[in-house]
Write a protein that holds these residues in place. Structure first.
Motif, PDB file in Angstrom:
ATOM      1  N   SER A   1       0.820  -1.208   0.000  1.00 43.14           N
ATOM      2  CA  SER A   1       0.000   0.000   0.000  1.00 43.14           C
ATOM      3  C   SER A   1       0.859   1.265   0.000  1.00 43.14           C
ATOM      4  O   SER A   1       0.377   2.336  -0.345  1.00 43.14           O
ATOM      5  CB  SER A   1      -0.986  -0.006   1.174  1.00 43.14           C
ATOM      6  N   GLN A   2       2.123   1.155   0.407  1.00 42.44           N
ATOM      7  CA  GLN A   2       3.041   2.295   0.299  1.00 42.44           C
ATOM      8  C   GLN A   2       3.648   2.286  -1.103  1.00 42.44           C
ATOM      9  O   GLN A   2       4.656   1.669  -1.342  1.00 42.44           O
ATOM     10  CB  GLN A   2       4.175   2.179   1.328  1.00 42.44           C
ATOM     11  N   ILE A   3       3.027   2.983  -2.009  1.00 44.07           N
ATOM     12  CA  ILE A   3       3.454   2.884  -3.408  1.00 44.07           C
ATOM     13  C   ILE A   3       4.716   3.726  -3.615  1.00 44.07           C
ATOM     14  O   ILE A   3       4.788   4.858  -3.158  1.00 44.07           O
ATOM     15  CB  ILE A   3       2.287   3.338  -4.323  1.00 44.07           C
ATOM     16  N   PRO A   4       5.755   3.165  -4.246  1.00 47.85           N
ATOM     17  CA  PRO A   4       6.969   3.972  -4.468  1.00 47.85           C
ATOM     18  C   PRO A   4       6.659   5.113  -5.437  1.00 47.85           C
ATOM     19  O   PRO A   4       5.882   4.932  -6.371  1.00 47.85           O
ATOM     20  CB  PRO A   4       7.952   2.988  -5.114  1.00 47.85           C
ATOM     21  N   GLN A   5       7.261   6.277  -5.194  1.00 50.41           N
ATOM     22  CA  GLN A   5       6.941   7.435  -6.036  1.00 50.41           C
ATOM     23  C   GLN A   5       7.817   7.480  -7.291  1.00 50.41           C
ATOM     24  O   GLN A   5       7.596   8.292  -8.170  1.00 50.41           O
ATOM     25  CB  GLN A   5       7.095   8.730  -5.231  1.00 50.41           C
ATOM     26  N   ASP A   6       8.818   6.609  -7.354  1.00 55.04           N
ATOM     27  CA  ASP A   6       9.729   6.680  -8.502  1.00 55.04           C
ATOM     28  C   ASP A   6       9.572   5.474  -9.428  1.00 55.04           C
ATOM     29  O   ASP A   6      10.536   4.941  -9.954  1.00 55.04           O
ATOM     30  CB  ASP A   6      11.174   6.761  -8.005  1.00 55.04           C
ATOM     31  N   LEU A   7       8.348   5.028  -9.601  1.00 50.89           N
ATOM     32  CA  LEU A   7       8.105   3.878 -10.475  1.00 50.89           C
ATOM     33  C   LEU A   7       8.453   4.232 -11.928  1.00 50.89           C
ATOM     34  O   LEU A   7       8.270   5.377 -12.347  1.00 50.89           O
ATOM     35  CB  LEU A   7       6.633   3.466 -10.399  1.00 50.89           C
ATOM     36  N   PRO A   8       8.951   3.268 -12.692  1.00 54.89           N
ATOM     37  CA  PRO A   8       9.227   3.522 -14.115  1.00 54.89           C
ATOM     38  C   PRO A   8       7.928   3.470 -14.916  1.00 54.89           C
ATOM     39  O   PRO A   8       7.592   2.453 -15.516  1.00 54.89           O
ATOM     40  CB  PRO A   8      10.165   2.366 -14.491  1.00 54.89           C
ATOM     41  N   TYR A   9       7.205   4.576 -14.891  1.00 56.27           N
ATOM     42  CA  TYR A   9       5.833   4.568 -15.408  1.00 56.27           C
ATOM     43  C   TYR A   9       5.710   4.105 -16.848  1.00 56.27           C
ATOM     44  O   TYR A   9       4.830   3.324 -17.186  1.00 56.27           O
ATOM     45  CB  TYR A   9       5.191   5.953 -15.223  1.00 56.27           C
TER      46      TYR A   9
ATOM     47  N   GLY B   1       7.550  15.739  -0.825  1.00 50.84           N
ATOM     48  CA  GLY B   1       8.376  15.769   0.371  1.00 50.84           C
ATOM     49  C   GLY B   1       7.598  15.338   1.596  1.00 50.84           C
ATOM     50  O   GLY B   1       8.082  14.563   2.403  1.00 50.84           O
ATOM     51  N   ASP B   2       6.386  15.799   1.672  1.00 51.34           N
ATOM     52  CA  ASP B   2       5.509  15.431   2.781  1.00 51.34           C
ATOM     53  C   ASP B   2       5.350  13.938   2.901  1.00 51.34           C
ATOM     54  O   ASP B   2       5.492  13.351   3.946  1.00 51.34           O
ATOM     55  CB  ASP B   2       4.101  16.006   2.519  1.00 51.34           C
ATOM     56  N   ARG B   3       5.028  13.369   1.759  1.00 46.09           N
ATOM     57  CA  ARG B   3       4.825  11.918   1.750  1.00 46.09           C
ATOM     58  C   ARG B   3       6.095  11.214   2.184  1.00 46.09           C
ATOM     59  O   ARG B   3       6.064  10.263   2.927  1.00 46.09           O
ATOM     60  CB  ARG B   3       4.480  11.460   0.334  1.00 46.09           C
ATOM     61  N   GLY B   4       7.211  11.741   1.641  1.00 50.28           N
ATOM     62  CA  GLY B   4       8.493  11.137   1.974  1.00 50.28           C
ATOM     63  C   GLY B   4       8.686  11.152   3.476  1.00 50.28           C
ATOM     64  O   GLY B   4       9.078  10.167   4.069  1.00 50.28           O
ATOM     65  N   LEU B   5       8.366  12.291   4.063  1.00 49.19           N
ATOM     66  CA  LEU B   5       8.541  12.438   5.498  1.00 49.19           C
ATOM     67  C   LEU B   5       7.702  11.410   6.246  1.00 49.19           C
ATOM     68  O   LEU B   5       8.189  10.709   7.125  1.00 49.19           O
ATOM     69  CB  LEU B   5       8.127  13.856   5.923  1.00 49.19           C
ATOM     70  N   GLU B   6       6.433  11.329   5.827  1.00 47.90           N
ATOM     71  CA  GLU B   6       5.556  10.381   6.509  1.00 47.90           C
ATOM     72  C   GLU B   6       6.062   8.948   6.361  1.00 47.90           C
ATOM     73  O   GLU B   6       6.138   8.211   7.311  1.00 47.90           O
ATOM     74  CB  GLU B   6       4.131  10.485   5.974  1.00 47.90           C
ATOM     75  N   SER B   7       6.451   8.615   5.117  1.00 45.78           N
ATOM     76  CA  SER B   7       6.906   7.239   4.904  1.00 45.78           C
ATOM     77  C   SER B   7       8.160   6.975   5.719  1.00 45.78           C
ATOM     78  O   SER B   7       8.314   5.929   6.313  1.00 45.78           O
ATOM     79  CB  SER B   7       7.211   6.972   3.440  1.00 45.78           C
ATOM     80  N   SER B   8       9.078   7.963   5.737  1.00 46.01           N
ATOM     81  CA  SER B   8      10.321   7.680   6.430  1.00 46.01           C
ATOM     82  C   SER B   8      10.056   7.591   7.933  1.00 46.01           C
ATOM     83  O   SER B   8      10.701   6.813   8.625  1.00 46.01           O
ATOM     84  CB  SER B   8      11.377   8.731   6.122  1.00 46.01           C
ATOM     85  N   LEU B   9       9.110   8.363   8.409  1.00 44.83           N
ATOM     86  CA  LEU B   9       8.771   8.241   9.815  1.00 44.83           C
ATOM     87  C   LEU B   9       8.217   6.863  10.113  1.00 44.83           C
ATOM     88  O   LEU B   9       8.596   6.218  11.081  1.00 44.83           O
ATOM     89  CB  LEU B   9       7.737   9.297  10.208  1.00 44.83           C
ATOM     90  N   GLU B  10       7.327   6.429   9.238  1.00 44.81           N
ATOM     91  CA  GLU B  10       6.760   5.095   9.453  1.00 44.81           C
ATOM     92  C   GLU B  10       7.846   4.047   9.363  1.00 44.81           C
ATOM     93  O   GLU B  10       7.896   3.118  10.132  1.00 44.81           O
ATOM     94  CB  GLU B  10       5.663   4.810   8.426  1.00 44.81           C
ATOM     95  N   ALA B  11       8.754   4.272   8.408  1.00 43.52           N
ATOM     96  CA  ALA B  11       9.814   3.289   8.222  1.00 43.52           C
ATOM     97  C   ALA B  11      10.697   3.235   9.472  1.00 43.52           C
ATOM     98  O   ALA B  11      11.067   2.165   9.931  1.00 43.52           O
ATOM     99  CB  ALA B  11      10.643   3.636   7.000  1.00 43.52           C
ATOM    100  N   SER B  12      10.993   4.425  10.035  1.00 43.70           N
ATOM    101  CA  SER B  12      11.892   4.413  11.177  1.00 43.70           C
ATOM    102  C   SER B  12      11.214   3.751  12.371  1.00 43.70           C
ATOM    103  O   SER B  12      11.854   3.049  13.143  1.00 43.70           O
ATOM    104  CB  SER B  12      12.325   5.838  11.531  1.00 43.70           C
ATOM    105  N   ILE B  13       9.926   3.953  12.486  1.00 38.64           N
ATOM    106  CA  ILE B  13       9.203   3.290  13.559  1.00 38.64           C
ATOM    107  C   ILE B  13       9.265   1.782  13.342  1.00 38.64           C
ATOM    108  O   ILE B  13       9.559   1.012  14.244  1.00 38.64           O
ATOM    109  CB  ILE B  13       7.727   3.749  13.579  1.00 38.64           C
ATOM    110  N   ASN B  14       9.031   1.415  12.080  1.00 39.31           N
ATOM    111  CA  ASN B  14       9.026  -0.012  11.789  1.00 39.31           C
ATOM    112  C   ASN B  14      10.371  -0.661  12.067  1.00 39.31           C
ATOM    113  O   ASN B  14      10.439  -1.781  12.515  1.00 39.31           O
ATOM    114  CB  ASN B  14       8.648  -0.254  10.330  1.00 39.31           C
TER     115      ASN B  14
END
Lengths: 390, 226
Positions: free
Chosen positions: A267-275, B7-20
């Motif tokens: 569900s966490q979709i990567p943002q740098d997919l090779p579209y 950037g926002d999303r990145g922040l959220e994901s990295s926060l979740e990742a660090s928690i994980n």
């Protein structure tokens, strides 16, 4: 781009210019050459600019732009059963607007967004709002502006999105049931792993019902995908979803084999997919395994739920034939009727030809995909063809 | 269009990742508590789960489509525990045919309402009913959380009304704000985790004083400065 060598850059610039010319020429024809426009929307880079999208998207949906609807009056929002939910969702949809957009401008657009949604719902009382619909509408609003967006979304909602807008989400769930069979055909190992993890398919729900508008941060990627989906069969988003999962095979297989881990990863979709690569792969998969080949598979797994749906469906009007899910169901019914077995055999050679075309190379494959989509749609749903593919 | 949102999303994901990442404790497998969070649209389910899992309040959340998942590892009495929060969509159509899958093997349920929105409180019986339909056993711990108590001027659901409702359904009730750092979001989920760990009814659980500074009990409702 910056890493490319000069000749490469020139090459891509040349292709871009040629594509612009091709699109202009197809638009200038009377009637417009929709088959070419469709191919342009699918092939590398899609429709290139929002200016072109304003001209081509209406053609892809066979919407006349001569008479744009007037802006709605304030009475639209009075005693409207959907207003509260739409308002909540639109207020929270800040991410969909360009960062740095002046507050006033964004708020105006959000008001327009609410109006478009309510207008389309008012014009089609059989449609039901779902959370995520606003993610689709905002994309049209930002690309083509309010009045035209209303027309395009109206058409889209009664066709491509029709199944998502039923009173219940049973048909949406049914379409999601096609995800795993596609994955299984390409990568049985990955499929088995996901089955053992019991991950389900809800991780792909927002992808499907928002055409990825909800999960992709970069608007350019969103509109590129919309080019692709508007040019293709309504079930293409589920093929694209499968392609993303397949693309992430190694990550998935490294997960712990449980629902939470796999759901979380996917569900966490990567943002740098090779579209572009994924789009061409989805096109290939569609040609290789058209929905008709998958319907039996998915149907056998979910016969009980389908029967209930079919019974309900019999009460519905002819417009239901235009829905993606209805298309699948009809194929299923046809395929089990003995008298139709011969028909299936007769259509086989065409499919094989397209599969052969598809493996010949990227460009050819995409051309073949476009061709298959048009022809398949014609074969599956004549009414759909008449309204969508002029 | 949206480098900032990216950037926002990145922040959220990295926060979740660090928690994980704190969940990987070498070879020892942490016990998993699976908690489902339900309630009307816009009551703050996503913000609450974010606050607990990442310790920050997301300024911009969007409608949840389907089910989102967040997790955090905690240590209770020397045991490492993975708390999985399943954050569900509020719109009714999603829960009817989509969410059942996520009720499976749930260890606890968190019902959320918005104290500034009476309708969200009035929907609670429907949510409780829905929960009964999906859960096979009745002894799954459930708690009631009234969110947004930072909005003092807009309160629509009086605490005593909510408390009565919670008593009637034998649930502990908490009022909190996912927005304020001192409003016990941490303590609420930790209380639940303690309860799950001890396998005793929540009314009886006495969490160690050094971990969570509160006494859980059926009558508990947190003063939140409202």
């Amino acid at each position: 781009m910056s890493l490319r060598t000069e000749p490469g850059r020139h090459g891509s610039e040349f292709r871009r210019r040629r594509k612009l010319c091709d699109i202009q020429r197809a638009l200038a024809k009377d009637p417009p050459d929709v088959a070419t426009l469709r191919r342009m929307a699918i092939s590398e880079g899609g429709l290139l600019t929002d200016e072109i999208r304003c001209l081509v998207w209406p053609r892809l949906l066979n919407v006349s732009t001569e008479e744009l609807p007037p802006p709605p009056g304030p009475e639209l929002r009075v005693n409207n059963k959907d207003y509260e939910q739409v308002l909540l969702d639109v207020r929270r949809s800040l991410r969909r607007f360009p960062p740095g957009m002046p507050l006033k401008e964004r708020e105006d657009l959000q008001e327009q967004l609410i109006d478009i949604i309510l207008q389309v719902l008012a014009r089609n009382p059989q449609l039901h709002y779902y959370q995520g619909y606003h993610d689709i509408v905002v994309t049209f609003l930002l690309v083509v502006g309010g009045p035209l967006a209303t027309l395009l979304v109206d058409k889209l909602s009664t066709h491509h999105l029709r199944d998502f807008m039923d009173p219940s989400m049973d048909n949406t769930k049914h379409i999601l049931n096609y995800l795993m069979p596609i994955i299984e055909l390409v990568n049985p190992g990955l499929h088995d792993f996901m089955v053992r993890a019991e991950v389900g398919t809800i991780f792909a729900l927002s992808w499907l019902i928002t055409w990825f508008g909800h999960v992709l941060s970069d608007f350019r990627h969103v509109v590129r995908l919309y080019d692709f989906f508007l040019a293709c069969h309504p079930l293409m988003p589920i093929y694209f979803a499968a392609v993303i999962v397949l693309h992430r095979e190694s990550e998935v297989m490294e997960c712990e084999c449980d629902m939470a881990s796999v759901h979380h990863l996917l569900s966490q979709i990567p943002q740098d997919l090779p579209y572009e690569t994924l789009i061409s792969k989805a096109g290939d998969l569609f040609v290789q395994f058209p929905p008709s080949e998958l319907s039996r598979e998915a149907a056998l797994q979910h016969q009980a739920e389908r029967t209930a749906v079919s019974t309900f469906k019999d009460f519905e009007l002819a417009s239901t034939q235009q829905r993606p899910d209805m298309v699948l169901r009809r194929r299923f019914r046809d395929s089990v009727r003995p008298e139709n077995r011969n028909k299936a055999v007769l259509t086989k050679p065409r499919t094989n030809r397209l599969v052969k075309l598809a493996v010949m190379g990227l460009t050819v494959a995409l051309g073949a995909a476009a061709l298959a989509v048009v022809k398949s749609a014609l074969e599956w749903a004549p009414k759909f063809e008449l309204q969508i593919f002029p | 269009m949206s480098s900032a949102t990216g950037g926002d999303r990145g922040l959220e994901s990295s926060l979740e990742a660090s928690i994980n990442s704190t969940c990987s404790y070498g070879s020892t497998r942490a016990r998993i508590f699976k908690i489902i969070v339900i309630g009307d649209s816009n009551v703050g389910k996503t913000c609450l789960t974010y606050r607990f899992c990442t310790s920050y309040f997301p300024e911009r959340t969007e409608a949840t489509i389907g089910v989102d998942f967040r997790e955090r590892c905690v240590e209770i009495d020397g045991e490492r525990i993975k708390i999985q929060l399943w954050d569900t969509a509020g719109q009714e159509r999603f829960r009817k045919s989509m969410v059942q899958h996520y009720y499976r093997n749930v260890h606890a349920v968190v019902f959320v309402y918005d104290i500034t929105n009476m309708a969200s409180f009035q929907s609670l019986p429907a949510w409780i009913e829905e929960c009964k339909r999906h859960l096979l056993t009745n002894d799954v711990p459930r708690i009631l959380v009234g969110n947004k108590c930072d909005l003092k001027d807009s309160i629509q659901v009086p605490t005593d009304l909510a408390q009565k409702f919670a008593d009637l359904h034998s649930m502990p009730m908490f009022e909190t704000s996912a927005k304020n750092t001192n409003d016990h979001v941490e303590a609420i989920f930790m209380t639940l985790a303690h309860k799950l760990k001890s396998h005793k009814p929540l009314v009886l659980s006495q969490p160690p004083e050094n971990t969570v500074e509160l006494n859980s009990g059926a009558k508990t409702s947190f003063p939140c400065g409202c």
